[in-house]
Design a protein around this motif. Structure first.
Motif, short mmCIF file in Angstrom:
data_model
loop_
_atom_site.label_atom_id
_atom_site.label_comp_id
_atom_site.label_asym_id
_atom_site.label_seq_id
_atom_site.Cartn_x
_atom_site.Cartn_y
_atom_site.Cartn_z
N ILE A 1 0.84 -1.21 0.00
CA ILE A 1 0.00 0.00 0.00
C ILE A 1 0.87 1.24 0.00
O ILE A 1 0.69 2.16 -0.82
CB ILE A 1 -0.94 -0.01 1.22
N ARG A 2 1.84 1.30 0.90
CA ARG A 2 2.70 2.47 0.98
C ARG A 2 3.60 2.58 -0.26
O ARG A 2 3.88 3.69 -0.72
CB ARG A 2 3.54 2.41 2.26
N GLU A 3 4.04 1.45 -0.78
CA GLU A 3 4.89 1.50 -1.97
C GLU A 3 4.13 2.08 -3.17
O GLU A 3 4.65 2.94 -3.88
CB GLU A 3 5.40 0.10 -2.29
N ILE A 4 2.90 1.60 -3.36
CA ILE A 4 2.10 2.11 -4.48
C ILE A 4 1.71 3.56 -4.24
O ILE A 4 1.64 4.37 -5.17
CB ILE A 4 0.85 1.22 -4.68
N ASP A 5 1.48 3.93 -2.98
CA ASP A 5 1.14 5.32 -2.67
C ASP A 5 2.31 6.26 -3.03
O ASP A 5 2.08 7.35 -3.56
CB ASP A 5 0.79 5.44 -1.20
N GLU A 6 3.52 5.83 -2.75
CA GLU A 6 4.69 6.66 -3.11
C GLU A 6 4.80 6.81 -4.62
O GLU A 6 5.12 7.90 -5.13
CB GLU A 6 5.95 6.04 -2.52
N LEU A 7 4.55 5.73 -5.35
CA LEU A 7 4.59 5.81 -6.82
C LEU A 7 3.46 6.69 -7.34
O LEU A 7 3.64 7.41 -8.34
CB LEU A 7 4.49 4.40 -7.41
N ALA A 8 2.30 6.63 -6.70
CA ALA A 8 1.17 7.46 -7.13
C ALA A 8 1.49 8.95 -6.98
O ALA A 8 1.09 9.77 -7.82
CB ALA A 8 -0.08 7.10 -6.35
N HIS A 9 2.21 9.32 -5.93
CA HIS A 9 2.57 10.72 -5.74
C HIS A 9 3.59 11.18 -6.78
O HIS A 9 3.69 12.38 -7.07
CB HIS A 9 3.13 10.94 -4.33
N LEU A 10 4.36 10.23 -7.32
CA LEU A 10 5.28 10.61 -8.39
C LEU A 10 4.52 10.90 -9.69
O LEU A 10 4.90 11.79 -10.45
CB LEU A 10 6.29 9.48 -8.63
N VAL A 11 3.44 10.13 -9.92
CA VAL A 11 2.64 10.35 -11.13
C VAL A 11 1.73 11.56 -10.95
O VAL A 11 1.62 12.42 -11.84
CB VAL A 11 1.81 9.09 -11.44
N ILE A 12 1.08 11.64 -9.80
CA ILE A 12 0.17 12.75 -9.51
C ILE A 12 0.63 13.40 -8.21
O ILE A 12 0.31 12.91 -7.11
CB ILE A 12 -1.29 12.27 -9.37
N PRO A 13 1.41 14.48 -8.25
CA PRO A 13 1.91 15.10 -7.02
C PRO A 13 0.82 15.54 -6.05
O PRO A 13 1.03 15.56 -4.84
CB PRO A 13 2.72 16.29 -7.53
N SER A 14 -0.35 15.90 -6.57
CA SER A 14 -1.44 16.36 -5.70
C SER A 14 -2.31 15.21 -5.19
O SER A 14 -3.42 15.44 -4.71
CB SER A 14 -2.31 17.36 -6.45
N HIS A 15 -1.80 14.00 -5.32
CA HIS A 15 -2.56 12.84 -4.87
C HIS A 15 -2.82 12.96 -3.37
O HIS A 15 -1.93 13.37 -2.60
CB HIS A 15 -1.77 11.56 -5.17
N PRO A 16 -4.02 12.61 -2.87
CA PRO A 16 -4.33 12.77 -1.45
C PRO A 16 -3.43 11.90 -0.57
O PRO A 16 -2.91 10.87 -1.00
CB PRO A 16 -5.80 12.35 -1.35
N LEU A 17 -3.27 12.33 0.67
CA LEU A 17 -2.44 11.58 1.62
C LEU A 17 -3.12 10.28 2.02
O LEU A 17 -4.34 10.17 2.06
CB LEU A 17 -2.18 12.43 2.87
N LEU A 18 -2.31 9.29 2.32
CA LEU A 18 -2.81 7.98 2.68
C LEU A 18 -3.38 7.99 4.09
O LEU A 18 -2.74 8.47 5.03
CB LEU A 18 -1.68 6.94 2.58
N ARG A 19 -4.57 7.46 4.24
CA ARG A 19 -5.20 7.29 5.55
C ARG A 19 -5.15 5.83 5.96
O ARG A 19 -5.18 4.94 5.11
CB ARG A 19 -6.65 7.79 5.51
N PRO A 20 -5.06 5.57 7.25
CA PRO A 20 -4.81 4.19 7.70
C PRO A 20 -5.80 3.15 7.20
O PRO A 20 -5.41 2.07 6.80
CB PRO A 20 -4.85 4.31 9.23
N HIS A 21 -7.11 3.47 7.21
CA HIS A 21 -8.12 2.46 6.90
C HIS A 21 -8.95 2.81 5.66
O HIS A 21 -10.07 2.32 5.49
CB HIS A 21 -9.05 2.27 8.10
#
Length: 219
Positions: free
Chosen positions: A146-166
């Protein structure tokens, strides 16, 4: 033994010796005094009892000092034989029969350890031995993606929302959904990924290897 314990032990030993010496001296003085009082002339002169008592205590004192020194010297010599730095004993330091016995026992222990390793069995939720997923726990690995894909998503879309726990993966990665291809059923890999993550988060059973492989391939 720690240094503090050794110090306390040494102090107690010295106190014991001093107390013993004190009471032995008192008993010697009391016996000599009694020998003088009970002698006919009440004097030290020609007092056989005083001589016997003094000689007995002198012999006891000499014997005690002798045995203490003997023990001290023996312990010191034995400690001198011990190497200050640890050295692994070699083949020449053992008799041939002992060395051969050690080799046999070592080989037997290695064989037992090898035979005790699992061959065909596997732990539920873990990769099977002998495969590329050996020692991999599927639930942990899936949640780590989850965190790995979230980091890649921020590289593609810098304004991507922050990850929430659940948060659900469908909701969190919704901005990536238009970039993903759909299969013949019109479902994107994000839907499969969301299902597997929900399973890893909330299911009582462990994810299977097949579910883990499907998730890895589609993500």
């Amino acid at each position: 033994m720690s240094r503090g314990t050794a110090t306390v032990s040494g102090i107690l030993y010295v106190l014991l010796v001093l107390v013993t010496t004190f009471f032995v001296g008192l008993s010697c003085a009391a016996l000599l005094s009694q020998a003088v009082r009970t002698s006919p002339n009440r004097s030290w002169i020609r007092n056989v009892n005083a001589v016997v008592i003094g000689a007995a205590y002198a012999v006891v004192a000499a014997a005690s000092v002798f045995f203490c020194l003997k023990r001290r010297i023996a312990v010191h010599r034995r400690l001198q034989r011990i190497a200050k730095s640890y050295q692994t004993p070699g083949k020449a330091e053992f008799p041939k029969t002992v060395y051969r016995y050690i080799q046999q026992e070592y080989a037997r222990a290695c064989l037992i350890a090898y035979e005790a390793q699992p061959k065909d069995g596997f732990q539920e939720g873990w990769g099977r031995p002998g495969t590329k997923y050996e020692n991999v726990r599927f639930r942990t690995e899936l949640l780590n993606t989850i965190r790995e894909i979230d980091e890649l998503a921020h590289l593609v879309i810098p304004s991507h929302p922050l990850l929430r726990p659940h948060s659900r993966m469908l909701h969190h990665f919704r901005w990536l959904s238009p970039l993903l291809e759909k299969d013949e059923d019109g479902i994107t890999p994000l839907h499969y990924y969301d299902s597997v993550i929900q399973l890893a988060r909330h299911a009582s059973r462990e994810p299977t290897e097949e579910e883990f492989i499907v998730d890895v391939r589609r993500s």
